[in-house]
Write a protein that holds these residues in place. Structure first.
Motif, PDB file in Angstrom:
ATOM      1  N   LEU A 537     -95.322 -48.391 -61.741  1.00  0.00           N
ATOM      2  CA  LEU A 537     -96.419 -47.374 -61.647  1.00  0.00           C
ATOM      3  C   LEU A 537     -97.040 -47.601 -60.451  1.00  0.00           C
ATOM      4  N   ASN A 538     -97.863 -46.327 -60.083  1.00  0.00           N
ATOM      5  CA  ASN A 538     -99.019 -46.557 -58.916  1.00  0.00           C
ATOM      6  C   ASN A 538     -98.313 -46.677 -57.716  1.00  0.00           C
ATOM      7  N   ILE A 539     -97.134 -46.368 -57.492  1.00  0.00           N
ATOM      8  CA  ILE A 539     -96.440 -46.459 -56.143  1.00  0.00           C
ATOM      9  C   ILE A 539     -97.075 -45.676 -55.050  1.00  0.00           C
ATOM     10  N   ASN A 540     -97.796 -45.913 -54.111  1.00  0.00           N
ATOM     11  CA  ASN A 540     -98.517 -45.173 -53.172  1.00  0.00           C
ATOM     12  C   ASN A 540     -97.950 -45.178 -51.784  1.00  0.00           C
ATOM     13  N   SER A 541     -96.862 -45.850 -51.450  1.00  0.00           N
ATOM     14  CA  SER A 541     -96.432 -45.996 -50.016  1.00  0.00           C
ATOM     15  C   SER A 541     -94.877 -45.861 -50.059  1.00  0.00           C
ATOM     16  N   GLN A 542     -94.385 -45.422 -48.895  1.00  0.00           N
ATOM     17  CA  GLN A 542     -92.901 -45.552 -48.725  1.00  0.00           C
ATOM     18  C   GLN A 542     -92.367 -46.776 -48.811  1.00  0.00           C
ATOM     19  N   GLU A 543     -93.337 -47.959 -48.129  1.00  0.00           N
ATOM     20  CA  GLU A 543     -92.651 -49.356 -47.918  1.00  0.00           C
ATOM     21  C   GLU A 543     -92.671 -49.887 -49.543  1.00  0.00           C
ATOM     22  N   PHE A 544     -93.863 -49.504 -50.308  1.00  0.00           N
ATOM     23  CA  PHE A 544     -93.578 -50.061 -51.754  1.00  0.00           C
ATOM     24  C   PHE A 544     -92.393 -49.259 -52.499  1.00  0.00           C
ATOM     25  N   LEU A 545     -92.410 -48.303 -52.299  1.00  0.00           N
ATOM     26  CA  LEU A 545     -91.072 -47.391 -52.895  1.00  0.00           C
ATOM     27  C   LEU A 545     -89.818 -47.965 -52.453  1.00  0.00           C
ATOM     28  N   LYS A 546     -89.582 -48.460 -51.168  1.00  0.00           N
ATOM     29  CA  LYS A 546     -88.310 -49.103 -50.965  1.00  0.00           C
ATOM     30  C   LYS A 546     -88.028 -50.410 -51.700  1.00  0.00           C
ATOM     31  N   LYS A 547     -89.295 -51.076 -51.531  1.00  0.00           N
ATOM     32  CA  LYS A 547     -89.279 -52.522 -52.218  1.00  0.00           C
ATOM     33  C   LYS A 547     -88.955 -52.580 -53.945  1.00  0.00           C
ATOM     34  N   GLU A 548     -89.686 -51.615 -54.312  1.00  0.00           N
ATOM     35  CA  GLU A 548     -89.605 -51.524 -56.045  1.00  0.00           C
ATOM     36  C   GLU A 548     -87.912 -50.915 -55.989  1.00  0.00           C
ATOM     37  N   PHE A 549     -87.341 -50.083 -55.132  1.00  0.00           N
ATOM     38  CA  PHE A 549     -85.850 -49.816 -55.329  1.00  0.00           C
ATOM     39  C   PHE A 549     -85.028 -50.970 -55.403  1.00  0.00           C
ATOM     40  N   LYS A 550     -85.337 -51.662 -54.116  1.00  0.00           N
ATOM     41  CA  LYS A 550     -84.372 -53.040 -54.113  1.00  0.00           C
ATOM     42  C   LYS A 550     -84.427 -53.822 -55.479  1.00  0.00           C
ATOM     43  N   ARG A 551     -85.690 -53.785 -55.782  1.00  0.00           N
ATOM     44  CA  ARG A 551     -85.988 -54.951 -57.167  1.00  0.00           C
ATOM     45  C   ARG A 551     -85.098 -54.292 -58.284  1.00  0.00           C
ATOM     46  N   MET A 552     -85.429 -53.161 -58.508  1.00  0.00           N
ATOM     47  CA  MET A 552     -84.656 -52.409 -59.714  1.00  0.00           C
ATOM     48  C   MET A 552     -83.135 -52.486 -59.882  1.00  0.00           C
ATOM     49  N   MET A 553     -82.510 -52.189 -58.614  1.00  0.00           N
ATOM     50  CA  MET A 553     -81.177 -52.061 -58.502  1.00  0.00           C
ATOM     51  C   MET A 553     -80.618 -53.660 -58.906  1.00  0.00           C
ATOM     52  N   LYS A 554     -81.232 -54.604 -58.854  1.00  0.00           N
ATOM     53  CA  LYS A 554     -80.847 -55.903 -59.209  1.00  0.00           C
ATOM     54  C   LYS A 554     -80.759 -56.033 -60.877  1.00  0.00           C
ATOM     55  N   ILE A 555     -81.360 -55.171 -61.606  1.00  0.00           N
ATOM     56  CA  ILE A 555     -81.464 -55.253 -63.067  1.00  0.00           C
ATOM     57  C   ILE A 555     -79.994 -54.998 -63.548  1.00  0.00           C
ATOM     58  N   ALA A 556     -79.604 -55.842 -64.618  1.00  0.00           N
ATOM     59  CA  ALA A 556     -78.273 -55.669 -65.049  1.00  0.00           C
ATOM     60  C   ALA A 556     -78.257 -54.221 -65.747  1.00  0.00           C
ATOM     61  N   GLY A 557     -77.252 -53.672 -65.214  1.00  0.00           N
ATOM     62  CA  GLY A 557     -76.871 -52.263 -65.815  1.00  0.00           C
ATOM     63  C   GLY A 557     -77.532 -51.122 -64.937  1.00  0.00           C
ATOM     64  N   ALA A 558     -78.275 -51.500 -63.824  1.00  0.00           N
ATOM     65  CA  ALA A 558     -78.816 -50.376 -63.304  1.00  0.00           C
ATOM     66  C   ALA A 558     -77.815 -49.481 -62.425  1.00  0.00           C
ATOM     67  N   LYS A 559     -78.008 -48.205 -62.341  1.00  0.00           N
ATOM     68  CA  LYS A 559     -77.146 -47.327 -61.776  1.00  0.00           C
ATOM     69  C   LYS A 559     -77.933 -46.578 -60.772  1.00  0.00           C
ATOM     70  N   GLY A 560     -79.388 -46.478 -60.728  1.00  0.00           N
ATOM     71  CA  GLY A 560     -79.932 -45.807 -59.729  1.00  0.00           C
ATOM     72  C   GLY A 560     -81.479 -45.951 -60.323  1.00  0.00           C
ATOM     73  N   VAL A 561     -82.507 -44.855 -59.758  1.00  0.00           N
ATOM     74  CA  VAL A 561     -83.682 -45.012 -60.092  1.00  0.00           C
ATOM     75  C   VAL A 561     -83.998 -43.472 -60.650  1.00  0.00           C
ATOM     76  N   LEU A 562     -85.081 -43.286 -61.435  1.00  0.00           N
ATOM     77  CA  LEU A 562     -85.761 -41.965 -61.532  1.00  0.00           C
ATOM     78  C   LEU A 562     -87.111 -41.942 -60.968  1.00  0.00           C
ATOM     79  N   ILE A 563     -87.379 -41.018 -59.983  1.00  0.00           N
ATOM     80  CA  ILE A 563     -88.971 -41.325 -59.362  1.00  0.00           C
ATOM     81  C   ILE A 563     -89.664 -39.884 -59.895  1.00  0.00           C
ATOM     82  N   GLN A 564     -90.712 -40.065 -60.410  1.00  0.00           N
ATOM     83  CA  GLN A 564     -91.643 -39.113 -61.005  1.00  0.00           C
ATOM     84  C   GLN A 564     -93.206 -39.100 -60.402  1.00  0.00           C
ATOM     85  N   GLU A 565     -93.600 -37.683 -60.411  1.00  0.00           N
ATOM     86  CA  GLU A 565     -95.050 -37.958 -59.862  1.00  0.00           C
ATOM     87  C   GLU A 565     -95.777 -38.470 -61.158  1.00  0.00           C
TER      88      GLU A 565
END
Length: 682
Positions: A537-565
């Motif tokens: 939650l509360n992703i408020n910058s492009q840098e934080f966005l990329k960091k969280e993307f990299k972390r989530m893609m390491k989760i078992a079974g991860a295919k991608g991410v869904l980003i919402q307002e």
């Protein structure tokens, strides 16, 4: 519908008759004769049956044509017997015998054969595995007690013969009367639906019993049940029911929050609510609700409690007040004259306590006083005995006031030992005793809070029906892709938060062009995202966005991410789950991870009216959050109700939908939007 041969036979054959009253084939003969059956009775048994008023017949094929046959023989012999009699013109059968569908595959085959024979010859079967029928024409049961027929008494339909007996026993002890009793057993051919249909179709407002009690183990045709139960309630009847056999096991394997909380008990409560049937948890509760209705006077929601026992008054006040029934205070000036007639220390503020030394004359004064008060709808009188004095004169006053007062009076006479004889005399005069004030309080609340049936009255929301059908037809079974879910909900007029799927880090640069920070990121793939750290939650910058993307893609079974307002507001949920031939159960409540923890959930059967949706929302314990609290704005209640109606309309128009889970919905005073949704097709 029930055939006349079952209800008013001119002659009855007992197959498996006996002179021994400890056997079903003997006891039923005794009950028929002692119950005043005026027709011919045939006792069928190879052995000689010598009972006055019964003609012995050695074999079934030697019987003359009979209207009704009651079978008390082994299950294996029933098929041939029914076939022989049906061919000869018998139209009514009551089958006591067990060993049918309840006993496994062989029994199921036998029961199906019985039904096929009955349908071939236009005959009707009650049972098998039942205790029979009691009505004003005959007492076709092999059990006791056999209640006296009272045309104004309750009608009872019971899946279980033993439970029917237990209900009759307990009802007799408190003075509840019965008219027609139907033990349907396995309900192979004739179930609760057919009996309700008969009651509905033949209903006479001047003569038909008004109170119907149900003990159910199976509802085969929910919509037939709803149709006739609702119709009876609209005609002025009262229905109360116990539904046994529900289990949580069916929800353990559910793959959504909605499926997990949609238990069988939840479903039955929704069904009963739709028809305005009082849901009861026990025989005691069922009997007390019926006894409240037997008074046949409007109870209302304003109760005066009259007692000489303060503790009982406190307990009764608590249960009434916590269940939406009022114990309104009585104006001091109005009660001044009454107080002067009571012993010092008495109170007339309501509860009215006229002390342990209170007399019959004082009770009469109090009842007359309350009968004239506009702010009082009904009275509860609690009066027992410590064994120091006789209460017969008090109960005689109650007897007289029950006959003369305009308002309903509910007696709580708890001294079943000290005043047992006097209580029985009171009951023998045609009255009901409620031995427990708390159980009575719950029954009064059930009667006072009962709504009108909602069945048949619903609102279908305007939506893009053609597009909905196209999406459903083109989709495969299983969970729909996120984009398809969005299309379907949008076509239904349900707003979703802006979102987009991303499968590689490079494409994240496009986020700023379509959405504004702060954002929410959710992993795609794992079902329960929160459990695996797949929500940020509360992703408020492009840098934080990329960091969280990299972390989530390491989760078992991860295919991608869904980003919402990211929306601000309270979290709620709404969902639907298909429950066999009951249709779709709609649920709503507080959302997020609290759906299954708090379990503050409201429910209703689709389709729904706007009024039903509003009542669902208002029934939530968390409703104060919706209204707003401590200076915080509430959420848009009208928008929430609209989402619920649209959800119910969607599954009504697209019955292929097996489950919908919209969790959470984020709501504030302006809007209510779906943040996450899953839809599964059958």
């Amino acid at each position: 519908m029930l055939q006349n041969s079952l209800l008013n036979p001119e002659n009855i054959a007992i197959i498996g008759a006996s002179e021994n009253q400890s056997k079903p084939g003997g006891k039923v003969i005794f009950n028929l004769i002692s119950g005043g059956f005026k027709g011919k009775i045939y006792g069928v048994n190879p052995k000689v049956i010598s009972i006055e008023g019964v003609e012995h017949i050695a074999k079934v094929d030697l019987l003359p044509k009979v209207d009704l046959a009651i079978l008390s023989i082994p299950a294996a012999l029933c098929v041939e017997t029914v076939n022989t009699l049906a061919q000869a013109g018998t139209k009514g059968f009551i089958i006591y015998s067990a060993g049918f569908a309840e006993a496994g595959e062989t029994g199921i085959k036998l029961e199906n054969q019985l039904i096929a024979i009955a349908e071939k010859y236009n005959a009707q079967i009650i049972g098998p595995n039942c205790i029979g029928i009691i009505n004003g024409n005959y007492k076709g049961v092999f059990t006791t007690p056999v209640p006296d027929y009272n045309a104004d008494g309750c009608e009872l339909i019971s899946s279980s013969g033993a439970t029917a007996v237990f209900i009759m026993e307990a009802a007799h002890a408190v003075g509840l009367n019965f008219s027609n009793i139907y033990s349907i057993g396995n309900a192979g051919q004739t179930g609760v639906e057919e009996i309700l249909e008969h009651m509905d179709t033949t209903y006479d407002p001047e003569r038909s019993p008004k109170v119907k009690l149900l003990y159910l183990e199976n509802i085969k045709n929910p919509f037939k049940f709803l149709k006739h139960a609702s119709s009876l309630v609209r005609k002025g009847c009262h229905l109360a029911a116990i539904k046994s056999g529900y289990s949580e096991a069916g929800s353990r394997a559910a793959s959504s929050h909605t499926g997990a909380i949609a238990t069988s008990d939840t479903l039955i409560r929704a069904l009963f609510k739709k028809a305005a049937i009082v849901y009861c948890n026990s025989r005691e509760e069922l009997i007390n609700v019926a006894a409240v209705w037997q008074e046949n006077k409007a109870t209302g929601k304003n109760i005066a409690i009259i007692t000489h026992a303060g503790g009982s008054a406190v307990m009764l006040t608590d249960v009434l007040s916590s269940n939406g029934v009022n114990v309104p205070p009585i104006d001091e000036d109005k009660g001044k004259g009454l107080l002067e007639k009571l012993h010092p220390g008495s109170s007339v503020s309501n509860p009215i306590d006229f002390l342990a030394t209170g007399t019959a004359d004082q009770l009469a004064e109090i009842i007359d006083f309350c009968d004239e008060l506009e702010e009082i709808d009904a009275m509860v009188v609690v009066f027992g005995s410590p064994g120091l004095f006789n209460v017969r004169d008090v109960y005689e006053v109650l007897h007289q006031k029950l006959q003369s007062c305009k308002k309903a009076i509910f007696p709580v006479l708890p001294s079943l030992v000290n005043a047992g004889k006097e209580i029985q005399e009171f009951i023998d005069k045609g009255h009901v005793n409620f031995p427990d004030e708390v159980v009575l309080g719950k029954a009064l609340a059930s009667a006072a809070n009962l709504d009108v049936p909602a069945y048949g009255k619903y609102d279908l929301a305007e939506m893009d029906y053609s597009k909905i059908r196209d999406i459903i037809v083109e989709s495969k079974s299983g969970y729909l892709d996120t984009n398809i879910v969005r299309e379907l909900l949008t076509a239904a007029g349900i707003e979703m938060v802006k979102e987009r799927e991303f499968y590689d880090e490079k494409s994240l640069a496009a986020v700023n062009k379509s959405m504004e920070f702060p954002l929410v990121m959710k992993v795609l793939g794992p079902i329960h995202k929160t459990d695996v750290g797949g929500v940020s939650l509360n992703i408020n910058s492009q840098e934080f966005l990329k960091k969280e993307f990299k972390r989530m893609m390491k989760i078992a079974g991860a295919k991608g991410v869904l980003i919402q307002e990211m929306k601000k507001g309270e979290e709620f949920f709404a969902g639907a789950v298909k429950k066999g031939n009951f249709g779709h159960l709609i649920l709503c409540g507080m959302g997020g991870i609290f759906v299954e923890i708090i379990k503050d959930v409201a429910n209703g059967l689709a389709p729904l009216s706007k009024k039903e949706a509003e009542k669902m929302i208002q029934s939530l314990k968390t409703y104060p959050i919706i209204q707003g609290y401590r200076g915080r704005a509430g959420i848009n209640e009208a928008a929430f109700a609209d989402v619920i109606v649209r959800l119910a309309s969607l599954v009504h128009l697209a019955p292929e939908i097996e489950e919908i889970d919209m969790n959470p919905l984020i709501g504030n005073e302006r809007e209510l939007v779906v943040v996450d949704a899953r839809i599964r097709l059958s």
